[in-house]
Design a protein around this motif. Structure first.
Motif, PDB file in Angstrom:
ATOM      1  N   GLU A  27      33.431  43.254  39.217  1.00 10.56           N
ATOM      2  CA  GLU A  27      34.759  42.919  38.710  1.00 10.56           C
ATOM      3  C   GLU A  27      34.851  41.414  38.488  1.00 10.56           C
ATOM      4  OE1 GLU A  27      37.590  44.240  41.546  1.00 10.56           O
ATOM      5  OE2 GLU A  27      37.355  46.367  41.078  1.00 10.56           O
ATOM      6  N   VAL A  28      35.307  41.020  37.313  1.00  9.50           N
ATOM      7  CA  VAL A  28      35.564  39.612  37.014  1.00  9.50           C
ATOM      8  C   VAL A  28      37.064  39.389  37.143  1.00  9.50           C
ATOM      9  CG1 VAL A  28      35.454  37.788  35.280  1.00  9.50           C
ATOM     10  CG2 VAL A  28      33.580  39.438  35.471  1.00  9.50           C
ATOM     11  N   LYS A 100      36.798  34.981  42.464  1.00 11.56           N
ATOM     12  CA  LYS A 100      36.643  34.975  41.010  1.00 11.56           C
ATOM     13  C   LYS A 100      35.818  36.157  40.496  1.00 11.56           C
ATOM     14  CE  LYS A 100      38.858  31.116  41.003  1.00 11.56           C
ATOM     15  NZ  LYS A 100      40.292  31.137  40.640  1.00 11.56           N
ATOM     16  N   VAL A 101      34.736  36.497  41.209  1.00  2.36           N
ATOM     17  CA  VAL A 101      33.874  37.600  40.781  1.00  2.36           C
ATOM     18  C   VAL A 101      33.462  38.381  42.028  1.00  2.36           C
ATOM     19  CG1 VAL A 101      31.766  38.276  39.563  1.00  2.36           C
ATOM     20  CG2 VAL A 101      32.985  36.200  38.872  1.00  2.36           C
ATOM     21  N   ARG A 102      33.469  39.711  41.908  1.00  2.11           N
ATOM     22  CA  ARG A 102      33.085  40.564  43.041  1.00  2.11           C
ATOM     23  C   ARG A 102      32.005  41.528  42.595  1.00  2.11           C
ATOM     24  NH1 ARG A 102      33.916  45.545  45.036  1.00  2.11           N
ATOM     25  NH2 ARG A 102      35.032  46.118  43.122  1.00  2.11           N
ATOM     26  N   LEU A 103      30.867  41.535  43.310  1.00  2.00           N
ATOM     27  CA  LEU A 103      29.765  42.446  43.016  1.00  2.00           C
ATOM     28  C   LEU A 103      29.654  43.474  44.135  1.00  2.00           C
ATOM     29  CD1 LEU A 103      29.011  39.630  41.595  1.00  2.00           C
ATOM     30  CD2 LEU A 103      26.678  40.512  41.571  1.00  2.00           C
ATOM     31  N   GLU A 104      29.702  44.744  43.762  1.00  2.00           N
ATOM     32  CA  GLU A 104      29.461  45.813  44.727  1.00  2.00           C
ATOM     33  C   GLU A 104      27.975  46.123  44.729  1.00  2.00           C
ATOM     34  OE1 GLU A 104      30.186  50.601  45.212  1.00  2.00           O
ATOM     35  OE2 GLU A 104      31.631  49.437  44.024  1.00  2.00           O
ATOM     36  N   LEU A 105      27.336  46.046  45.905  1.00  5.35           N
ATOM     37  CA  LEU A 105      25.889  46.204  46.029  1.00  5.35           C
ATOM     38  C   LEU A 105      25.534  47.569  46.613  1.00  5.35           C
ATOM     39  CD1 LEU A 105      25.100  42.675  47.516  1.00  5.35           C
ATOM     40  CD2 LEU A 105      25.047  43.357  45.107  1.00  5.35           C
ATOM     41  N   GLU A 114      29.305  43.817  49.669  1.00  6.65           N
ATOM     42  CA  GLU A 114      29.789  43.043  48.541  1.00  6.65           C
ATOM     43  C   GLU A 114      29.251  41.619  48.559  1.00  6.65           C
ATOM     44  OE1 GLU A 114      34.103  45.192  47.670  1.00  6.65           O
ATOM     45  OE2 GLU A 114      34.035  43.060  48.217  1.00  6.65           O
ATOM     46  N   LEU A 115      29.042  41.089  47.352  1.00 10.60           N
ATOM     47  CA  LEU A 115      28.765  39.670  47.159  1.00 10.60           C
ATOM     48  C   LEU A 115      29.931  39.118  46.353  1.00 10.60           C
ATOM     49  CD1 LEU A 115      26.885  37.174  47.339  1.00 10.60           C
ATOM     50  CD2 LEU A 115      25.862  37.939  45.182  1.00 10.60           C
TER      51      LEU A 115
END
Length: 309
Positions: A27-28, A100-105, A114-115
């Motif tokens: 998600e941005v 600002k940005v969320r990465l689901e790992l 999450e990162l």
């Protein structure tokens, strides 16, 4: 702004917590944080979904993660800027104010899912960059043996902790510049990863003034500078970097404490530790420099007659 030790601390955290995992979703939250990605936020998210992070690599202050699953060799580049943070969190952890940005790992035993990229001042960002072969065939940076470097980082020199770094190349680059020594050390095309703090600390350790003309440097003096840079960077790494406020943290949110070991930077008006040990009294001096400050000891870092600022 984070310098080499701070970025290396983050790289090590990514290597331990993120490498080998797949980006399941993304998600941005603020398009400004992916403005360097030519395709825009939607393309950035679509391109990353399903890719696997293979390494965490650093050259100087540049940090990137080579990815599997793209049509051509490419990496996710993280530019921390003034206040960028990469944090590993569980999905139910409170969202940071400046997320600002969320990465689901993909799941990994004992590792958060999450990162998150957090950036208060929005000078940093994330973007994809194609990888190109290194001119010398050596590894692109610290953290992987791949002889590849992102196009966005191809213009910068190797740093002093890079196994392929050589004093001969540094000496030749400094002699060519015909400028002040500190100004040259801050030039990422000469040596990467050096910023204001560690330039001052290294020049203090090498007993050289920041305005020393680079074209007058003798080989032993360049060697002193190189060794001082390596020592200062290594000690800063051991301390987790330098944190003067809450903006710089590692991937777990912890601050570094190398600021407690600084000998020159930020010590204006305080006694020079080296002179004090020698039974002398000399106070650290602060000079304006390139919109910032330089800190020197007037006794053991004497201003050269032919100073170049």
């Amino acid at each position: 702004m984070p310098e080499l030790p701070e970025v290396e601390v983050v790289r090590r955290g990514l290597d331990a917590w993120v490498v080998g995992r797949t980006v399941r979703d993304l998600e941005v939250h603020d398009p400004r944080s992916v403005r360097r990605h030519a395709g825009g936020p939607a393309d950035f998210a679509d391109s990353l979904r399903g890719t696997t992070i293979r390494h965490a690599v650093r050259r100087g202050k540049f940090l990137w993660m080579p990815l599997d699953g793209l049509p051509e060799p490419a990496a996710l580049v993280a530019h921390l800027g003034m206040s960028g943070q990469l944090l590993v969190e569980e999905p139910d952890a409170p969202r940071e104010k400046h997320l600002k940005v969320r990465l689901e790992l993909s799941p990994a035993a004992g590792k958060p899912a999450e990162l998150r990229f957090v950036d208060q001042r929005i000078f940093g960002g994330l973007f994809l960059s194609r990888l190109r072969p290194t001119p010398d065939g050596g590894p692109g940076g610290h953290g992987a043996d791949l002889p590849l470097v992102p196009e966005a980082a191809a213009h910068i020199a190797r740093d002093v902790l890079d196994p392929a770094f050589g004093t001969d190349l540094l000496h030749a680059a400094l002699r060519r510049r015909r400028t002040g020594l500190k100004r040259a050390l801050l030039d990422q095309g000469v040596v990467s990863g050096v910023g204001n703090i560690y330039a001052d600390e290294s020049l203090w350790a090498a007993r050289l003034h920041y305005a020393r003309p680079t074209d007058t440097l003798r080989r032993p003096e360049t060697e002193r500078v190189a060794e001082a840079l390596k020592d200062v960077m290594a000690r800063a790494l051991a301390a987790g970097g330098t944190s003067f406020d809450s903006l710089y943290v590692n991937v777990n949110g912890a601050s570094g404490y190398f600021d407690r070991s600084l000998n020159a930077y930020g010590r204006a008006g305080r006694e020079c530790p080296r002179c004090t040990q020698a039974g002398l009294v000399s106070l650290i001096r602060r000079d304006p420099f390139m919109g910032r400050s330089s800190y020197t000891c007037p006794a053991c870092q004497r201003t050269p007659r032919n100073a170049r600022y």
